[in-house]
Design a protein around this motif. Structure first.
Motif, short mmCIF file in Angstrom:
data_model
loop_
_atom_site.label_atom_id
_atom_site.label_comp_id
_atom_site.label_asym_id
_atom_site.label_seq_id
_atom_site.Cartn_x
_atom_site.Cartn_y
_atom_site.Cartn_z
N TRP A 296 -0.77 4.71 1.71
CA TRP A 296 -1.45 4.06 0.85
C TRP A 296 -2.71 4.80 0.00
O TRP A 296 -2.72 4.56 -0.96
CB TRP A 296 -2.17 2.80 1.26
CG TRP A 296 -1.00 1.82 1.78
CD1 TRP A 296 -0.95 1.26 2.91
CD2 TRP A 296 -0.57 0.77 0.85
NE1 TRP A 296 0.14 0.39 3.09
CE2 TRP A 296 0.21 -0.22 1.87
CE3 TRP A 296 -0.46 0.52 -0.30
CZ2 TRP A 296 1.16 -1.30 1.17
CZ3 TRP A 296 0.39 -0.23 -0.91
CH2 TRP A 296 1.08 -1.33 -0.28
N SER A 297 -3.29 5.46 0.59
CA SER A 297 -4.66 6.38 0.22
C SER A 297 -4.03 7.34 -1.07
O SER A 297 -4.82 7.68 -1.78
CB SER A 297 -5.13 6.93 1.01
OG SER A 297 -5.90 6.10 1.90
N ARG B 161 9.08 -4.57 -0.29
CA ARG B 161 9.44 -4.09 1.27
C ARG B 161 8.24 -3.70 1.60
O ARG B 161 8.07 -3.39 3.03
CB ARG B 161 10.66 -3.24 1.44
CG ARG B 161 11.88 -3.95 0.91
CD ARG B 161 13.06 -2.95 1.05
NE ARG B 161 13.02 -2.32 2.34
CZ ARG B 161 13.27 -0.94 2.64
NH1 ARG B 161 14.03 -0.32 1.55
NH2 ARG B 161 13.40 -0.79 3.70
N ALA B 162 6.96 -3.21 1.03
CA ALA B 162 6.13 -2.63 1.42
C ALA B 162 5.13 -3.57 2.35
O ALA B 162 4.91 -4.83 1.73
CB ALA B 162 5.07 -1.89 0.42
N ALA B 163 4.59 -3.16 3.33
CA ALA B 163 4.00 -4.36 4.31
C ALA B 163 2.72 -3.66 4.66
O ALA B 163 2.54 -2.50 4.73
CB ALA B 163 4.77 -4.85 5.65
N MET B 164 1.47 -4.56 4.65
CA MET B 164 0.03 -4.25 5.03
C MET B 164 -0.36 -4.97 6.27
O MET B 164 -0.01 -6.26 6.24
CB MET B 164 -0.56 -4.17 3.78
CG MET B 164 -2.02 -3.68 4.05
SD MET B 164 -3.11 -3.78 2.69
CE MET B 164 -2.48 -2.31 1.67
N ASP C 1 -9.36 -0.16 6.55
CA ASP C 1 -9.54 1.20 6.26
C ASP C 1 -9.48 1.87 4.60
O ASP C 1 -10.31 2.74 4.25
CB ASP C 1 -8.48 1.98 7.06
CG ASP C 1 -8.60 2.25 8.38
OD1 ASP C 1 -9.62 2.16 8.88
OD2 ASP C 1 -7.57 2.75 8.98
N ILE C 2 -8.85 1.43 3.98
CA ILE C 2 -8.64 1.64 2.62
C ILE C 2 -9.90 1.24 2.03
O ILE C 2 -10.63 2.16 1.07
CB ILE C 2 -7.39 1.15 1.80
CG1 ILE C 2 -6.12 1.68 2.39
CG2 ILE C 2 -7.56 1.35 0.39
CD1 ILE C 2 -4.90 1.02 1.87
N LEU C 3 -10.34 0.01 2.01
CA LEU C 3 -11.64 -0.45 1.19
C LEU C 3 -12.88 0.12 2.05
O LEU C 3 -13.88 0.31 0.99
CB LEU C 3 -11.63 -2.03 1.31
CG LEU C 3 -10.42 -2.78 0.58
CD1 LEU C 3 -10.49 -4.08 0.88
CD2 LEU C 3 -10.42 -2.26 -0.98
N ASP D 126 -8.50 -6.33 -5.26
CA ASP D 126 -7.55 -7.22 -6.06
C ASP D 126 -6.31 -6.47 -6.19
O ASP D 126 -4.89 -7.43 -6.04
CB ASP D 126 -8.13 -7.08 -7.46
CG ASP D 126 -9.32 -8.11 -7.48
OD1 ASP D 126 -9.85 -8.73 -6.68
OD2 ASP D 126 -10.07 -8.06 -8.80
N ARG D 127 -5.95 -5.36 -6.38
CA ARG D 127 -4.77 -4.56 -6.29
C ARG D 127 -4.16 -4.83 -5.03
O ARG D 127 -2.84 -5.18 -4.83
CB ARG D 127 -4.81 -3.16 -6.66
CG ARG D 127 -5.28 -2.77 -8.06
CD ARG D 127 -5.51 -1.33 -8.19
NE ARG D 127 -4.36 -0.76 -8.58
CZ ARG D 127 -4.19 0.68 -8.90
NH1 ARG D 127 -4.97 1.37 -8.59
NH2 ARG D 127 -2.91 1.07 -9.26
N LEU D 128 -4.64 -4.65 -3.80
CA LEU D 128 -4.32 -5.00 -2.51
C LEU D 128 -4.19 -6.15 -2.11
O LEU D 128 -3.23 -6.71 -1.38
CB LEU D 128 -5.26 -4.38 -1.43
CG LEU D 128 -5.42 -2.67 -1.77
CD1 LEU D 128 -6.36 -2.34 -0.71
CD2 LEU D 128 -3.84 -2.09 -1.22
N GLY D 129 -4.43 -7.16 -2.90
CA GLY D 129 -4.34 -8.56 -2.79
C GLY D 129 -2.94 -9.16 -2.74
O GLY D 129 -2.35 -10.01 -2.46
N ALA D 130 -2.22 -8.34 -3.65
CA ALA D 130 -0.54 -8.45 -4.05
C ALA D 130 0.21 -8.35 -2.57
O ALA D 130 1.24 -8.85 -2.54
CB ALA D 130 -0.10 -7.77 -4.92
#
Length: 74
Positions: free
Chosen positions: A10-11, A40-43, A50-52, A66-70
């Motif tokens: 993701w990074s 298909r991408a899951a989080m 970690d990302i934030l 906001d982008r990761l909220g999807a």
């Protein structure tokens, strides 16, 4: 089938410029884009955290959040 994507993948597109990526990292980024496009991408929560956690300014944090909220937590 959903694919759980690790923080390091993701990074790549979220924290680095495309010009700074090695050929292998560019391939990973392309694979991630494909997974996102296919839905298909899951989080999971710890990856999101970690990302934030490394974001220093509020504006960038909010944009990235906001982008990761999807991507709902699995």
């Amino acid at each position: 089938m959903r694919v759980l994507v690790d923080t390091s993948v993701w990074s790549l597109p979220l924290r680095r410029s495309a010009r700074s990526l090695s050929p292998a990292e560019q391939r990973l980024t392309a694979l991630l884009r494909g997974l996102i496009h296919e839905g298909r991408a899951a989080m999971v929560g710890p990856v999101r955290q970690d990302i934030l956690s490394g974001v220093r300014d509020e504006e960038t944090f909010e944009r990235l959040r906001d982008r990761l909220g999807a991507f709902p937590d699995e």
